[in-house]
Design a protein around this motif. Structure first.
Motif, PDB file in Angstrom:
ATOM      1  N   TYR A 110     -11.158  86.243  12.486  1.00  0.00           N
ATOM      2  CA  TYR A 110     -11.946  86.550  12.144  1.00  0.00           C
ATOM      3  C   TYR A 110     -12.085  87.887  12.045  1.00  0.00           C
TER       4      TYR A 110
ATOM      5  N   ASN B  15      -9.457  80.071  16.808  1.00  0.00           N
ATOM      6  CA  ASN B  15      -8.234  80.531  17.882  1.00  0.00           C
ATOM      7  C   ASN B  15      -8.224  80.607  18.847  1.00  0.00           C
ATOM      8  N   GLY B  16      -9.113  80.063  19.509  1.00  0.00           N
ATOM      9  CA  GLY B  16      -9.614  79.482  21.410  1.00  0.00           C
ATOM     10  C   GLY B  16      -9.972  81.064  21.994  1.00  0.00           C
ATOM     11  N   VAL B  17      -9.813  81.691  21.343  1.00  0.00           N
ATOM     12  CA  VAL B  17     -11.178  82.870  21.803  1.00  0.00           C
ATOM     13  C   VAL B  17     -12.563  82.925  21.172  1.00  0.00           C
ATOM     14  N   ASN B  18     -13.024  83.264  22.358  1.00  0.00           N
ATOM     15  CA  ASN B  18     -14.878  83.001  22.072  1.00  0.00           C
ATOM     16  C   ASN B  18     -15.292  84.803  21.542  1.00  0.00           C
ATOM     17  N   GLN B  19     -15.966  84.256  19.826  1.00  0.00           N
ATOM     18  CA  GLN B  19     -16.407  86.208  20.071  1.00  0.00           C
ATOM     19  C   GLN B  19     -18.288  85.602  19.831  1.00  0.00           C
TER      20      GLN B  19
ATOM     21  N   ARG C   7     -16.438  75.638  16.132  1.00  0.00           N
ATOM     22  CA  ARG C   7     -15.414  75.941  15.652  1.00  0.00           C
ATOM     23  C   ARG C   7     -14.640  75.961  14.250  1.00  0.00           C
TER      24      ARG C   7
ATOM     25  N   ILE D 197     -21.578  74.568  20.592  1.00  0.00           N
ATOM     26  CA  ILE D 197     -19.831  75.615  19.994  1.00  0.00           C
ATOM     27  C   ILE D 197     -19.886  75.377  18.847  1.00  0.00           C
TER      28      ILE D 197
ATOM     29  N   GLN E 297     -21.739  79.856  19.602  1.00  0.00           N
ATOM     30  CA  GLN E 297     -20.898  80.925  20.239  1.00  0.00           C
ATOM     31  C   GLN E 297     -20.085  80.251  19.195  1.00  0.00           C
TER      32      GLN E 297
ATOM     33  N   GLU F 126     -16.357  79.801  18.256  1.00  0.00           N
ATOM     34  CA  GLU F 126     -14.947  80.140  19.313  1.00  0.00           C
ATOM     35  C   GLU F 126     -13.629  79.850  18.325  1.00  0.00           C
TER      36      GLU F 126
END
Length: 710
Positions: free
Chosen positions: A349, A281-285, A240, A238, A277, A279
């Motif tokens: 994003y 703002n809490g959204v997985n792109q 961030r 992950i 992955q 992420e």
């Protein structure tokens, strides 16, 4: 001893009277277990005594008069080629011949490539008696040697078709010497360098191209994880974004997320491209790629990075595969490879491709080069195996057909021809297909990306499977000599076994092909227009009709060969469409459907691959004028198609071939073998592989194993 005795015709009388004379009467009436045991001993003694009395003088005479086995170069006894071998080699290597030969010569000139004299010739190959650590260091020394001679100069600056083919030729040629050397360079230039080149933008090119070319930066490619290989979308690393510091933070959240099998990571790599992955703002792109430093200039592992060695492997021990954990490693925002998507300084994003599936496909599309090089290197390895085994079989003899006659060359046995010559024809067919793959890759456009992906998946699988089968057959065909590491054919199996699963598991790739064919078929049906692309245009025509009774002449026509291959592909595609539709009607999920239809999907994937390979062969033939070379190519094409029809069970399974016609096909294979036999030496010589890269048993195997060579 066996071969000497075989000169004497053996006659056996199995009449009851002849057998009775060897039976001690006590065996029929044993008085006790001890006497029974003694009777059996007496019985065997009598049998052996009579045998030795009957054969003693003859065997002794034969032993005394039999000459020692001597090596005779096959060039002295084999018919000269009636075609131009240089022209045939040009069909294989094309405009890359000069690059290939120049690189071969560079390796033959340095002691770093372990030259050794055997049987009056000098051979070069890695010293596999070295420890894993020593092999890794030798790989780097060889890279430094080639770099110092300017072999990699212009890696990123050479443009166009010529530049792409130059890169492929260089990578393939060093792999002929050692797969570890080819992989080490491939990871650095094609994976690490390719990611920067295709996934990055100008800011990355300006910063990383030059130090990559000079090896000031040593790159690796961290995609595979302990828990995810083929399923790249499922990786668990992950990343961030911290807008306050304008940094990305890379984390390994669990043990299954550790990066695994990362070539170069264990010892040498200073930087890596990390697939993770993203992420925001809490959204997985979804999956994105980032540049991360993992070692400093002194070789020390960077803070917040942990690296472990993957350890000893069955092959490729000259490559330092490692495992990587990231403990909240911070990297600059600019280290995101942003050709498809970016993140603004304030954490927004940004992407022009809104659909996640299309974005993922665009993201990974440029990495097809890995499959291109794998396919090509597998063919070079098959050529080494065949050149070695066939040359050996043209000088090694075993047994006699008639008394007092010389022993027979191995390749004069029909069974030996059947083992090697179909594989030789296949290797030519698959090499032409590999060249086609290179050309559609280097000339790719946004519109052709799908075709490149499907073709590269097909050929990577089929060519690597063929390579492993060829090496196994060549190992067996060389007998005990095939077990010796210096003779290559046995050891190369363990060196190249990894090709079956890296850059995509072959069975998974076959299923991906079928999914692509299904999508193409359904899209054309939805548009109510003829199908176009992926070589499926033949589906717009009526189904071909196969003759009910096949003959030798029919089997050799391009019309029949094309018809039966296309019939198989179209029928399997229709079956696959029907089966998928039936499952969809039951409300089953797409994922479940492709799981339960895998057998049909794999058959369809192979049918597509075989049609493609046949077409590339026909395209090559069409460039050659009538004459002896065209005749030899036609002979090999017929061998390729006929052996496939015989060996692939789908032709009988789905009814494209009757059992009677299957028998005709089987006989035709043997006939084609006998016709290919006179060309065997010329065909392996046309590979253009220098003698130094082959094995001692390919030449004077008697002198190579003499006492003076110890």
């Amino acid at each position: 001893m066996t071969s000497l005795i075989s000169h004497r015709p053996i006659t056996t009388d199995f009449s009851s009277s002849s057998l009775d004379r060897f039976k001690p009467s006590s065996i029929d009436h044993p008085s006790s277990s001890s006497s029974s045991s003694m009777d059996r001993v007496n019985f065997r003694t009598q049998v052996l005594t009579r045998h030795l009395q009957n054969h003693h003088n003859t065997a002794t005479d034969l032993i005394q008069t039999a000459p020692c086995v001597n090596y005779s170069p096959p060039e002295l006894s084999e018919p000269p080629a009636d075609f131009d071998t240089k022209s045939l080699r040009k069909l294989l290597d094309g405009q890359s011949i000069d690059v290939i030969d120049y690189t071969f010569n560079l390796m033959m000139q340095s002691n770093l490539f372990c030259p050794r004299e055997r049987g009056g010739k000098v051979f070069i190959s890695p010293d596999f008696n070295q420890s894993m650590e020593q092999q890794r260091e030798m790989t780097m020394k060889r890279i430094d040697y080639l770099r110092g001679l300017g072999s990699f100069d212009g890696w990123f600056s050479k443009k166009g078709t010529d530049g792409e083919l130059w890169r492929f030729a260089l990578a393939e040629t060093v792999s002929v010497f050692d797969h570890s050397l080819g992989i080490k360079l491939g990871v650095h230039f094609f994976l690490w360098g390719g990611a920067i080149r295709f996934m990055g933008t100008k800011r990355h090119h300006d910063k990383w191209f030059k130090p990559t070319e000079t090896f000031e930066v040593k790159g690796c490619f961290a995609m595979t994880e302990l828990g995810h290989g083929s399923n790249v979308r499922g990786i668990e690393t992950i990343t961030r974004y911290d807008a306050r510091t304008q940094e990305f933070i890379i984390s390994t959240p669990c043990e299954s997320a550790q990066k695994y099998w990362i070539g170069g990571a264990a010892n040498h790599a200073t930087h890596t491209v990390v697939f993770s992955q993203l992420e925001i703002n809490g959204v997985n792109q979804g999956v994105h790629a980032f540049i991360a430093q993992i070692r400093d200039t002194d070789g020390n592992i960077c803070p917040n990075v942990r690296i472990a060695d993957c350890g000893h492997k069955i092959g490729l021990n000259g490559v330092d595969n490692g495992r990587i954990w990231f403990d909240d490693l911070r990297i600059p925002r600019e280290n995101l490879l942003n050709s498809v998507a970016d993140v603004s300084p304030d954490g927004q994003y940004l992407t022009a491709i809104k659909d996640p599936d299309q974005r993922f496909a665009a993201f990974l599309a440029p990495l097809t080069s890995g499959r291109v090089t794998i396919a090509a290197s597998s063919m070079n390895t098959a050529k080494i195996g065949l050149a070695t085994a066939i040359r050996y079989s043209l000088s090694r003899r075993a047994f006699s057909i008639r008394p007092n006659e010389p022993e027979v060359l191995l390749l004069d046995y029909p069974s030996h021809q059947r083992r090697l010559l179909p594989l030789l024809a296949k290797t030519y067919a698959l090499s032409f297909a590999s060249n086609y793959l290179k050309m559609i890759y280097v000339n790719r456009t946004p519109e052709s990306i799908k075709t490149v992906h499907v073709v590269s998946s097909a050929l990577k699988a089929v060519l690597t499977w063929h390579n492993m089968r060829t090496l196994q057959e060549c190992r067996e065909a060389c007998g005990g000599q095939g077990l010796k590491t210096e003779n290559h054919v046995g050891h190369l199996k363990s060196e190249y076994d990894v090709q079956l699963t890296f850059e995509g598991d072959n069975n998974v790739l076959m299923q991906q092909i079928s999914k692509a064919l299904l999508a193409e078929f359904l899209a054309a049906k939805k548009r109510n227009k003829p199908i176009k692309g992926l070589g499926l245009e033949h589906l717009n025509k009526p189904a071909p009709i196969i003759p009910s009774q096949l003959t030798s002449s029919t089997l050799r026509t391009t019309q029949f060969q094309t018809d039966i291959f296309c019939l198989r592909e179209r029928d399997l595609l229709h079956r696959f469409v029907k089966e998928v539709s039936e499952h969809q009607a039951l409300g089953e999920s797409k994922e479940h459907i492709f799981t339960v239809t895998y057998q049909l999907a794999e058959d369809l994937g192979r049918a597509f691959s075989d049609c493609l390979i046949l077409q590339t062969f026909l395209d090559v033939e069409a460039t050659i004028p009538a004459g002896s070379l065209k005749n030899v190519l036609g002979l090999m094409r017929s061998m390729y198609t006929t052996i496939l029809i015989e060996e692939d069970g789908s032709f009988l399974r789905y009814g494209y071939l009757s059992t009677d016609n299957a028998a005709v096909v089987r006989k035709e294979v043997m006939k084609l073998c006998s016709e290919m036999r006179p060309y065997a030496l010329s065909l392996v010589s046309s590979f253009g592989i220098p003698d130094a890269f082959l094995a001692p048993i390919a030449f004077n195997w008697v002198d190579a194993n003499s006492w003076s060579s110890v």
